[in-house]
Design an enzyme around this catalytic site. Structure first.
Site, PDB file in Angstrom:
ATOM      1  N   THR A  44       9.306   9.123   4.252  1.00  0.00           N
ATOM      2  CA  THR A  44       7.839   9.641   4.149  1.00  0.00           C
ATOM      3  C   THR A  44       8.233  10.657   4.452  1.00  0.00           C
ATOM      4  O   THR A  44       8.983  11.106   5.745  1.00  0.00           O
ATOM      5  CB  THR A  44       6.600   8.681   4.893  1.00  0.00           C
ATOM      6  OG1 THR A  44       7.216   8.342   5.936  1.00  0.00           O
ATOM      7  CG2 THR A  44       6.402   7.644   4.584  1.00  0.00           C
ATOM      8  N   GLU A  97       1.299  11.569   6.196  1.00  0.00           N
ATOM      9  CA  GLU A  97       3.129  11.000   5.670  1.00  0.00           C
ATOM     10  C   GLU A  97       2.378  10.986   4.158  1.00  0.00           C
ATOM     11  O   GLU A  97       1.877  10.022   3.440  1.00  0.00           O
ATOM     12  CB  GLU A  97       2.626   9.693   6.451  1.00  0.00           C
ATOM     13  CG  GLU A  97       2.976   9.689   7.799  1.00  0.00           C
ATOM     14  CD  GLU A  97       4.081   8.417   8.946  1.00  0.00           C
ATOM     15  OE1 GLU A  97       4.849   8.011   7.845  1.00  0.00           O
ATOM     16  OE2 GLU A  97       3.161   7.730   9.475  1.00  0.00           O
TER      17      GLU A  97
HETATM   18  C1  LIG Z   1       1.015   5.063   1.210  1.00  0.00           C
HETATM   19  C2  LIG Z   1       1.617   4.343   2.196  1.00  0.00           C
HETATM   20  C3  LIG Z   1       0.875   3.828   2.866  1.00  0.00           C
HETATM   21  C4  LIG Z   1       0.815   3.090   4.257  1.00  0.00           C
HETATM   22  N1  LIG Z   1      -0.316   2.241   4.343  1.00  0.00           N
HETATM   23  C5  LIG Z   1      -0.209   1.224   5.927  1.00  0.00           C
HETATM   24  C6  LIG Z   1      -1.231   0.677   6.180  1.00  0.00           C
HETATM   25  O1  LIG Z   1      -2.444   0.416   5.866  1.00  0.00           O
HETATM   26  N2  LIG Z   1      -1.313   0.056   7.699  1.00  0.00           N
HETATM   27  C7  LIG Z   1      -0.280   0.179   8.447  1.00  0.00           C
HETATM   28  O2  LIG Z   1       0.469  -0.398   9.478  1.00  0.00           O
HETATM   29  N3  LIG Z   1       0.788   1.591   8.112  1.00  0.00           N
HETATM   30  C8  LIG Z   1       0.615   2.134   6.524  1.00  0.00           C
HETATM   31  N4  LIG Z   1       1.830   3.095   6.428  1.00  0.00           N
HETATM   32  C9  LIG Z   1       3.210   3.280   7.177  1.00  0.00           C
HETATM   33  C10 LIG Z   1       3.209   3.875   7.944  1.00  0.00           C
HETATM   34  O3  LIG Z   1       2.265   4.614   7.790  1.00  0.00           O
HETATM   35  C11 LIG Z   1       4.301   5.013   7.885  1.00  0.00           C
HETATM   36  O4  LIG Z   1       4.429   5.234   6.898  1.00  0.00           O
HETATM   37  C12 LIG Z   1       5.419   3.711   8.684  1.00  0.00           C
HETATM   38  O5  LIG Z   1       4.571   3.284  10.287  1.00  0.00           O
HETATM   39  C13 LIG Z   1       7.263   4.958   9.175  1.00  0.00           C
HETATM   40  O6  LIG Z   1       6.560   5.936   9.937  1.00  0.00           O
HETATM   41  P1  LIG Z   1       7.973   6.815  10.479  1.00  0.00           P
HETATM   42  O7  LIG Z   1       8.185   7.488   9.311  1.00  0.00           O
HETATM   43  O8  LIG Z   1       6.601   8.264  11.468  1.00  0.00           O
HETATM   44  O9  LIG Z   1       8.374   6.443  11.475  1.00  0.00           O
HETATM   45  C14 LIG Z   1       1.557   3.288   4.647  1.00  0.00           C
HETATM   46  C15 LIG Z   1       3.068   4.899   4.791  1.00  0.00           C
HETATM   47  C16 LIG Z   1       2.346   4.704   3.063  1.00  0.00           C
HETATM   48  C17 LIG Z   1       3.767   6.015   2.630  1.00  0.00           C
END
Ligand SMILES: Cc1cc2nc3c(=O)[nH]c(=O)nc-3n(C[C@H](O)[C@H](O)[C@H](O)COP(=O)(O)O)c2cc1C
Length: 168
Positions: A44, A97
């Site tokens: 992301t 993100e």
């Molecule tokens: C399309 C998408 C949907 C996401 N949905 C959720 C979600 O419903 N619940 C959740 O806890 N994390 C969700 N995430 C993950 C977090 O938002 C985040 O991307 C992940 O923790 C990695 O974060 P970092 O790269 O900043 O460490 C989602 C990520 C993406 C890309």
């Protein structure tokens, strides 16, 4: 907690884009490919909080879809975006993100990321396992691809926010 036992719709939104969309976001990629890449295998790119705050403060948190373009590239790719409150800032700042639906061989910190958000997929969820989260993000990707494969959504690939390839 969510365990993916419920089937999800694979198409969202109406035939035509409705307000508050399209929502435009443009900023330098701050960081990304952190946990997103290592734990999820889903890289992301994060937009600056002030950009997200200004454009998305009237949107509910959750997962969105649309188009994205990076740096000086002229290709426009589909994207899914997680919009949420960043705990690091004690819930005062929204973070966006973006996962671009394209295999990049490199990261792009510092490059400009241009995004047009066209629709809402689902609320943020609390998952019982990392595999359940990864499963749902892959469903999000399918939903985004299906939903953008409609003419009024495809038209935004040529939005004026994106650099266009020179005409031959
Ligand atoms: C399309 C998408 C949907 C996401 N949905 C959720 C979600 O419903 N619940 C959740 O806890 N994390 C969700 N995430 C993950 C977090 O938002 C985040 O991307 C992940 O923790 C990695 O974060 P970092 O790269 O900043 O460490 C989602 C990520 C993406 C890309």
């Amino acid at each position: 907690m969510v365990d993916n036992s419920q089937p999800r719709p694979l198409l969202v939104g109406n035939e035509h884009i409705e307000p508050p969309f399209p929502v435009h976001l443009k900023g330098l990629v701050k960081h990304g490919f952190g946990r997103g890449s290592k734990d999820l295998g889903i890289p992301t790119a994060n937009l600056p909080e002030d950009v997200v705050q200004a454009a998305c403060s009237n949107l509910q948190t959750g997962v969105y879809f649309g188009w994205a373009q990076v740096g000086t590239e002229t290709e426009v790719h589909g994207m899914v975006m997680s919009l949420g409150w960043n705990p690091y800032y004690k819930n005062e700042k929204l973070s966006g993100e973006v996962h671009i639906l394209h295999d990049y061989p490199h990261d792009f910190y510092g490059d400009e990321l241009r995004v047009v958000v066209l629709g809402y997929i689902r609320p943020e969820r609390d998952y019982s396992s990392l595999d359940a989260l990864i499963y749902d993000i892959n469903v999000d990707i399918t939903v985004a691809k299906n939903s953008m494969n409609r003419n009024s959504y495809k038209a935004f690939q040529k939005d004026k926010t994106f650099l266009q390839a020179p005409q031959p």
